[in-house]
Write a protein that holds these residues in place. Structure first.
Motif, PDB file in Angstrom:
ATOM      1  N   ALA A  59      -1.198  20.810 -35.571  1.00 37.61           N
ATOM      2  CA  ALA A  59      -3.057  20.983 -35.007  1.00 37.61           C
ATOM      3  C   ALA A  59      -3.107  19.941 -34.899  1.00 37.61           C
ATOM      4  N   VAL A  60      -4.296  19.729 -34.128  1.00 41.31           N
ATOM      5  CA  VAL A  60      -5.170  19.095 -34.378  1.00 41.31           C
ATOM      6  C   VAL A  60      -6.541  19.624 -34.354  1.00 41.31           C
ATOM      7  N   GLU A  61      -7.933  18.720 -34.442  1.00 42.10           N
ATOM      8  CA  GLU A  61      -8.714  19.967 -34.359  1.00 42.10           C
ATOM      9  C   GLU A  61     -10.320  19.109 -34.664  1.00 42.10           C
ATOM     10  N   GLY A  62     -11.005  19.111 -33.434  1.00 43.18           N
ATOM     11  CA  GLY A  62     -11.805  18.266 -32.913  1.00 43.18           C
ATOM     12  C   GLY A  62     -12.904  18.566 -31.806  1.00 43.18           C
ATOM     13  N   ASP A  63     -13.473  18.022 -31.552  1.00 46.50           N
ATOM     14  CA  ASP A  63     -14.057  18.210 -30.077  1.00 46.50           C
ATOM     15  C   ASP A  63     -13.181  18.332 -29.006  1.00 46.50           C
ATOM     16  N   PRO A  64     -14.571  20.024 -28.402  1.00 45.04           N
ATOM     17  CA  PRO A  64     -13.772  20.353 -27.204  1.00 45.04           C
ATOM     18  C   PRO A  64     -13.092  20.204 -26.341  1.00 45.04           C
ATOM     19  N   THR A  65     -14.250  18.947 -26.144  1.00 40.28           N
ATOM     20  CA  THR A  65     -13.701  17.950 -24.695  1.00 40.28           C
ATOM     21  C   THR A  65     -12.559  17.225 -24.968  1.00 40.28           C
ATOM     22  N   LEU A  66     -12.502  16.325 -26.503  1.00 44.21           N
ATOM     23  CA  LEU A  66     -11.356  15.791 -26.238  1.00 44.21           C
ATOM     24  C   LEU A  66      -9.791  16.604 -26.358  1.00 44.21           C
ATOM     25  N   ILE A  67     -10.054  18.245 -27.052  1.00 46.07           N
ATOM     26  CA  ILE A  67      -9.115  18.719 -26.960  1.00 46.07           C
ATOM     27  C   ILE A  67      -8.696  19.255 -25.656  1.00 46.07           C
TER      28      ILE A  67
ATOM     29  N   VAL B 293      -9.310  23.500 -31.632  1.00 47.83           N
ATOM     30  CA  VAL B 293      -7.700  23.586 -31.969  1.00 47.83           C
ATOM     31  C   VAL B 293      -6.269  23.458 -31.131  1.00 47.83           C
ATOM     32  N   LEU B 294      -6.250  22.010 -30.859  1.00 44.78           N
ATOM     33  CA  LEU B 294      -4.761  22.148 -29.976  1.00 44.78           C
ATOM     34  C   LEU B 294      -3.605  22.103 -30.687  1.00 44.78           C
TER      35      LEU B 294
END
Length: 240
Positions: free
Chosen positions: A101-109, A3-4
């Motif tokens: 906040a946005v939640e998703g793939d750790p690499t993209l975050i 999460v960012l």
């Protein structure tokens, strides 16, 4: 999933989900399309770039300081002919603060967190005339869900706004999450980005779940431990 967490604060913000002719309204909170556009700009992507990976991120927002709705109007002339264009109404949120906040793939975050520190294109809060007044990226988490991250984040309202509410030891902050299958109290908003291509912008419907408010302590609340005395300011009037 990671999460960012973002802080969206500025003198003016405008988050439109619909545009009717010469009227440009704003939603009371940031839209997913607006925030995804900000992140795409930070990555240095042009408007014709595919945004499927960013659109797949789950989105949520907390209203820390709702701001004031203000109305402006704009006049313009056609660049080639000099002919006057129709007067347009523009609506903005003044002095608002949001935690998104946005939640998703750790690499993209991780890529997004890095991009916000050195953005490819300057970020803005819904419209180019709305620059942020604070750093946008707050932190990222690898061990919390979207909702947990938004609930755990401290209250980011401006100090003057916190002092204005000093009579209240706690505040309840509205929380809006991208809806999932079992969510209730779901509304719909046409802010799911499909394409930012200026020749063919497209947006889909997205479910929005209004969750239980987030309760936070007010650091500027008046103390309730003040000593109570027997002083009676009307005592001098007795016997007159």
């Amino acid at each position: 999933m990671s999460v960012l967490v973002l802080c969206l604060a500025g003198p003016l913000q405008s988050w439109g989900s619909a545009a009717r002719f010469a009227r440009r309204s704003t939603e009371p909170a940031p839209t997913k399309s607006g925030v995804i556009g900000l992140l795409a700009a930070a990555l240095g992507r042009d408007r014709a770039h595919d945004v499927g990976d960013l659109a797949a991120l789950r989105f949520g927002v907390r209203i820390d300081q709702p701001g004031t709705l203000v109305r402006d109007y704009q006049t313009a002339h056609h660049f080639d002919t000099g002919k006057s264009m129709p007067v347009s109404e523009r609506f903005y949120l003044s002095d608002a603060v949001f935690v998104a906040a946005v939640e998703g793939d750790p690499t993209l975050i991780t890529q997004l967190d890095t991009a916000l520190r050195t953005p490819g294109f300057l970020p803005y809060l819904g419209r180019r005339s709305c620059p942020p007044s604070r750093p946008i990226n707050l932190r990222f988490h690898h061990d919390r869900t979207l909702e947990q991250a938004l609930r755990d984040e401290p209250w980011h309202a401006s100090p003057w706004y916190q002092r204005r509410n000093r009579r209240h030891p706690t505040v309840d902050l509205e929380l809006r999450l991208e809806a999932e299958g079992a969510d209730t109290l779901v509304d719909t908003l046409r802010d799911q980005p499909l394409s930012f291509d200026p020749h063919h912008r497209r947006y889909g419907l997205r479910g929005v779940h209004v969750a239980e408010p987030v309760r936070k302590p007010n650091p500027h609340a008046r103390s309730t431990d003040a000593q109570v005395t027997d002083h009676d300011p009307t005592a001098v009037l007795e016997g007159l």
